[in-house]
Design a protein around this motif. Structure first.
Motif, short mmCIF file in Angstrom:
data_model
loop_
_atom_site.label_atom_id
_atom_site.label_comp_id
_atom_site.label_asym_id
_atom_site.label_seq_id
_atom_site.Cartn_x
_atom_site.Cartn_y
_atom_site.Cartn_z
N ALA A 89 66.07 29.38 52.41
CA ALA A 89 66.24 28.21 52.50
C ALA A 89 65.71 27.76 53.95
O ALA A 89 65.46 28.60 54.80
N PRO A 90 65.54 26.44 54.30
CA PRO A 90 64.98 26.05 55.65
C PRO A 90 65.65 26.67 56.86
O PRO A 90 66.95 26.76 57.06
N GLY A 91 65.03 27.39 57.80
CA GLY A 91 65.80 27.99 58.77
C GLY A 91 66.29 29.31 58.50
O GLY A 91 66.88 29.81 59.76
N LYS A 92 66.36 29.89 57.35
CA LYS A 92 67.32 30.79 57.00
C LYS A 92 66.09 32.33 56.54
O LYS A 92 65.23 32.06 56.44
N GLN A 93 66.76 33.42 56.68
CA GLN A 93 65.93 34.30 56.04
C GLN A 93 65.98 34.51 54.37
O GLN A 93 66.71 33.89 53.90
N ARG A 94 64.88 35.20 54.02
CA ARG A 94 64.98 35.37 52.42
C ARG A 94 66.04 36.17 52.21
O ARG A 94 66.67 37.08 52.79
N TYR A 95 66.57 35.61 50.86
CA TYR A 95 67.93 36.16 50.38
C TYR A 95 67.48 36.57 48.95
O TYR A 95 67.21 35.53 47.88
N LEU A 96 68.01 37.62 48.63
CA LEU A 96 67.90 38.22 47.19
C LEU A 96 68.86 37.69 46.25
O LEU A 96 70.07 37.68 46.66
N VAL A 97 68.48 36.95 45.00
CA VAL A 97 69.36 36.02 44.43
C VAL A 97 69.57 36.93 43.17
O VAL A 97 70.98 37.15 42.66
N ALA A 98 68.92 37.68 42.32
CA ALA A 98 69.15 38.41 41.35
C ALA A 98 68.02 39.38 40.84
O ALA A 98 66.70 39.08 41.41
N PHE A 99 68.24 40.50 40.14
CA PHE A 99 67.18 41.31 39.69
C PHE A 99 67.44 42.00 38.43
O PHE A 99 68.87 42.01 37.95
N ILE A 100 66.67 42.31 37.65
CA ILE A 100 66.64 42.77 36.21
C ILE A 100 65.62 44.12 36.04
O ILE A 100 64.71 44.03 36.47
N ASP A 101 66.38 44.96 35.55
CA ASP A 101 65.40 46.30 35.38
C ASP A 101 65.06 46.33 33.82
O ASP A 101 65.31 45.48 33.07
N HIS A 102 64.18 47.51 33.30
CA HIS A 102 63.52 47.56 32.06
C HIS A 102 64.86 47.85 30.83
O HIS A 102 64.58 47.88 30.06
N ARG A 103 65.89 48.01 31.56
CA ARG A 103 66.85 48.23 30.40
C ARG A 103 67.81 47.11 30.45
O ARG A 103 68.79 46.99 29.75
N ASP A 104 67.19 45.93 30.97
CA ASP A 104 68.00 44.56 30.92
C ASP A 104 69.18 44.70 31.76
O ASP A 104 70.14 43.80 31.55
N ARG A 105 69.44 45.56 32.68
CA ARG A 105 70.45 45.63 33.40
C ARG A 105 70.30 44.40 34.61
O ARG A 105 69.04 44.61 35.19
N THR A 106 71.30 43.77 34.89
CA THR A 106 71.07 42.76 35.94
C THR A 106 72.08 42.89 37.16
O THR A 106 73.24 43.56 37.05
N HIS A 107 71.58 42.26 38.40
CA HIS A 107 72.29 42.34 39.51
C HIS A 107 72.23 40.92 40.19
O HIS A 107 71.15 40.34 40.17
N TYR A 108 73.40 40.35 40.55
CA TYR A 108 73.59 38.95 41.18
C TYR A 108 74.20 39.15 42.37
O TYR A 108 74.89 39.66 42.72
N ALA A 109 73.65 38.16 43.30
CA ALA A 109 74.29 38.02 44.62
C ALA A 109 75.61 36.95 44.30
O ALA A 109 75.76 36.50 43.52
N ASP A 110 76.64 37.46 45.28
CA ASP A 110 78.01 36.88 45.06
C ASP A 110 77.96 35.15 44.88
O ASP A 110 78.59 34.53 44.04
N SER A 111 76.99 34.53 45.62
CA SER A 111 76.85 33.31 45.67
C SER A 111 76.54 32.46 44.46
O SER A 111 76.76 31.30 44.15
N VAL A 112 75.76 33.59 43.35
CA VAL A 112 75.17 32.65 42.26
C VAL A 112 76.03 33.34 41.01
O VAL A 112 75.68 32.61 39.89
N ARG A 113 76.63 34.42 41.22
CA ARG A 113 77.27 35.18 39.81
C ARG A 113 78.11 34.01 39.18
O ARG A 113 78.70 33.49 39.60
N GLY A 114 77.85 34.09 37.75
CA GLY A 114 78.39 33.12 37.13
C GLY A 114 77.80 31.60 36.79
O GLY A 114 78.25 30.94 35.61
#
Length: 121
Positions: free
Chosen positions: A40-65
């Motif tokens: 976001a403008p004026g802010k640091q880079r922020y990890l939103v989500a990732f997915i691995d080759h087993r389709d396991r996923t991870h989300y930041a709290d701010s976007v989960r759901g």
């Protein structure tokens, strides 16, 4: 340095939805896991989500759901479906190839060009 190609994004009203796409060369997609970041403008880079080759996923709290990450191995593409968007989701979004391990993300050298998402009425 390999460039990942992003598409999607744009302007949407609060509560709306967008889908981002990121296509990688096959040798990148088949070897690495994939993630989405935002800045976001004026802010640091922020990890939103990732997915691995087993389709396991991870989300930041701010976007989960609200956000969902998925991948298509035949198209070598990872998607970020964003629902119920809020003004605070406004940012440039970047995809990245890297390694997920124990719920953590180790960024690789390849990034998308960045694509703007603006949530505003």
């Amino acid at each position: 340095q390999v460039q990942l190609v992003e598409s999607g994004g744009g302007l949407v009203q609060p509560g709306g939805s967008l889908r981002l796409s990121c296509t990688a060369p096959s040798f990148i997609f088949n070897f690495y896991d994939m993630a989405w970041f935002r800045r976001a403008p004026g802010k640091q880079r922020y990890l939103v989500a990732f997915i691995d080759h087993r389709d396991r996923t991870h989300y930041a709290d701010s976007v989960r759901g609200r956000f969902s990450i998925s991948s298509d191995s035949e198209a070598h593409t990872v998607y970020l479906q964003m629902n119920n968007l809020k003004p605070e989701d406004t940012a440039d979004y970047y995809c990245n190839s890297g390694i997920s391990k124990n719920g953590n993300w180790d960024p690789g050298a390849s990034w998308g060009q960045g694509i703007p998402v603006t949530v505003s009425s």
